[in-house]
Design an enzyme around this catalytic site. Structure first.
Site, PDB file in Angstrom:
ATOM      1  N   CYS A 273       0.814  -1.225   0.000  1.00 36.71           N
ATOM      2  CA  CYS A 273       0.000   0.000   0.000  1.00 36.71           C
ATOM      3  C   CYS A 273       0.841   1.264   0.000  1.00 36.71           C
ATOM      4  O   CYS A 273       0.609   2.196  -0.780  1.00 36.71           O
ATOM      5  CB  CYS A 273      -0.974  -0.018   1.176  1.00 36.71           C
ATOM      6  SG  CYS A 273      -0.199   0.031   2.820  1.00 36.71           S
ATOM      7  N   HIS A 333      -2.485   0.949   6.732  1.00 34.90           N
ATOM      8  CA  HIS A 333      -2.831   1.032   5.306  1.00 34.90           C
ATOM      9  C   HIS A 333      -2.924   2.494   4.894  1.00 34.90           C
ATOM     10  O   HIS A 333      -3.230   3.374   5.712  1.00 34.90           O
ATOM     11  CB  HIS A 333      -4.168   0.323   5.053  1.00 34.90           C
ATOM     12  CG  HIS A 333      -4.491   0.130   3.602  1.00 34.90           C
ATOM     13  ND1 HIS A 333      -3.759  -0.683   2.774  1.00 34.90           N
ATOM     14  CD2 HIS A 333      -5.485   0.666   2.821  1.00 34.90           C
ATOM     15  CE1 HIS A 333      -4.276  -0.658   1.555  1.00 34.90           C
ATOM     16  NE2 HIS A 333      -5.324   0.157   1.553  1.00 34.90           N
ATOM     17  N   HIS A 345      -6.090   2.710  -4.026  1.00 33.52           N
ATOM     18  CA  HIS A 345      -5.141   2.103  -3.091  1.00 33.52           C
ATOM     19  C   HIS A 345      -4.727   0.745  -3.611  1.00 33.52           C
ATOM     20  O   HIS A 345      -5.293   0.231  -4.583  1.00 33.52           O
ATOM     21  CB  HIS A 345      -5.765   1.987  -1.693  1.00 33.52           C
ATOM     22  CG  HIS A 345      -6.933   1.050  -1.626  1.00 33.52           C
ATOM     23  ND1 HIS A 345      -7.132   0.151  -0.605  1.00 33.52           N
ATOM     24  CD2 HIS A 345      -8.001   0.856  -2.470  1.00 33.52           C
ATOM     25  CE1 HIS A 345      -8.237  -0.534  -0.795  1.00 33.52           C
ATOM     26  NE2 HIS A 345      -8.787  -0.125  -1.912  1.00 33.52           N
TER      27      HIS A 345
END
Length: 379
Positions: A273, A333, A345
């Protein structure tokens, strides 16, 4: 007999008092470590101790000379110290403590072994500081603002002294802007490749042998070859042309939709991420730190509003475990807001999801674990 017992008791009490007045060594070492190396990803302070013939042996290594000096200062008045703490880079390296990545993507691992965890990737042309060697592995640290520490194989690294590094730095450079490509041994795409290339790679430029279709390039390890001229841009010209704004960030991010997730990945070979957000910002001239929690420390925090109405495209979104029930907050994240309650993402693959429960791409898990938004760009 009573006098002897009293004398022994007095001596024992004195020794006990002296021992109790000595500092708790583990607590002292831990305090120094916490002060100078609170994040083990970017600093090293590993020190152990033991007693030998009445001497306190301090053994270990650190990237912070100040940390070693402070530890010795705190202990020297109480103990007879034998100092075996090495300040990195290791003296065994001599003056060869500078490195430049010489493969398209160098895999950085947590330990000097192929089966060890992949923690980062470093692109060709990136400078690193060499800290020590173990077999054919080198412990290196990337440049600021990342400063990440990990192990890289010898074959992916050009090793220099300071003068050699300056010679490399002074070469005119180009940056590779396509997804993937090759350096060819001849001006022919059917010729044997010299190296593969990935977006963001930086190479030296041999201007005198460039023509309308090809440019001759020099790799950090002195290999040479030819690259399609349309796939590279002169580095300084590229730096002057890039414009860090929301539109460019989103356009760059969307180029990677469908690219696979890779734990530890920070290149177009595969992202995690934070590796995804890192390459997106990098290709727009801005270097982010390596991990999501580190990236969350940048920028201005934005109150998203009840329906995310205060967010702007380009804002970084952070997710994870909220601080509650005595548990600390944990950022796990990161994504990029693109507007209309949507964000892009990398989780499994790069995708566009929504905070809107009515949207077909609604991501309930990310909605529930959203923690905060940070704004790095205003335009």
């Amino acid at each position: 007999m009573k006098k002897t017992i009293a004398l022994i008791f007095a001596l024992f009490s004195t020794l006990l008092a002296q021992e109790s007045s000595k500092p708790d060594l583990k607590k002292v070492i831990d305090a120094v470590s916490k002060k100078y190396a609170p994040d083990k990803r970017i600093e090293i302070f590993e020190v152990e101790f033991y007693d030998k013939d009445g001497n306190l042996i301090l053994k270990g290594e650190t990237t912070q000379k100040e940390a070693k000096d402070e530890l010795l200062s705190q202990l020297k008045s109480t103990f007879n110290i034998i100092d075996s703490i090495v300040v990195l880079p290791s003296p065994e390296l001599g003056d060869k403590i500078y490195g430049v990545i010489s493969v398209s993507v160098a895999n950085m691992r947590a330990k000097p072994a192929h089966q060890a965890e992949l923690v980062n990737q470093i692109l060709m042309g990136s400078n690193v500081k060499i800290l020590k060697k173990h077999g054919y592995w080198y412990l290196v640290q990337t440049e600021p603002p990342e400063n990440y520490i990990g192990w890289i194989e010898e074959g992916g690294l050009a090793i220099f002294n300071k003068a050699e590094l300056e010679k490399w730095k002074n070469l005119k450079k180009v940056i590779f802007i396509d997804y993937f490509g090759f350096v060819y041994s001849q001006k022919d795409k059917n010729s044997i490749p010299v190296s593969d290339l990935s977006m963001g790679n930086v190479l030296g430029l041999e201007e005198k042998e460039s023509d309308g279709k090809w440019v001759k390039v020099i790799l950090p390890d002195k290999r040479t070859g030819y690259v399609d001229k349309n796939a590279v841009v002169e580095l300084n010209r590229w730096r002057n042309a890039v414009n860090l704004n929301a539109s460019n960030i989103i356009n760059t991010a969307k180029k990677f939709v469908g690219f696979p997730y890779l734990w530890g990945g920070t290149s177009v070979r595969g992202f995690d991420c934070s590796g995804f957000t890192k390459i997106v910002f990098k290709m727009n001239g801005f270097e982010l730190p390596r991990d999501a929690d580190q990236q969350s420390k940048l920028g201005i925090e934005i109150n998203p509003g009840e329906n995310f109405e205060n967010l702007k495209p380009g804002d970084l979104l952070f997710f994870g475990q909220k601080a509650e029930d005595g548990k600390p907050e944990k950022i796990t994240h990161v994504g990029i807001y693109i507007g209309n309650k949507e964000f892009i993402h990398c989780s499994g693959k790069v995708s566009i999801d929504s905070f809107d429960p009515k949207a077909p791409n609604f991501n309930e898990y990310r909605y529930k674990t959203f923690i905060r938004a940070k704004r790095l760009i205003e335009k």
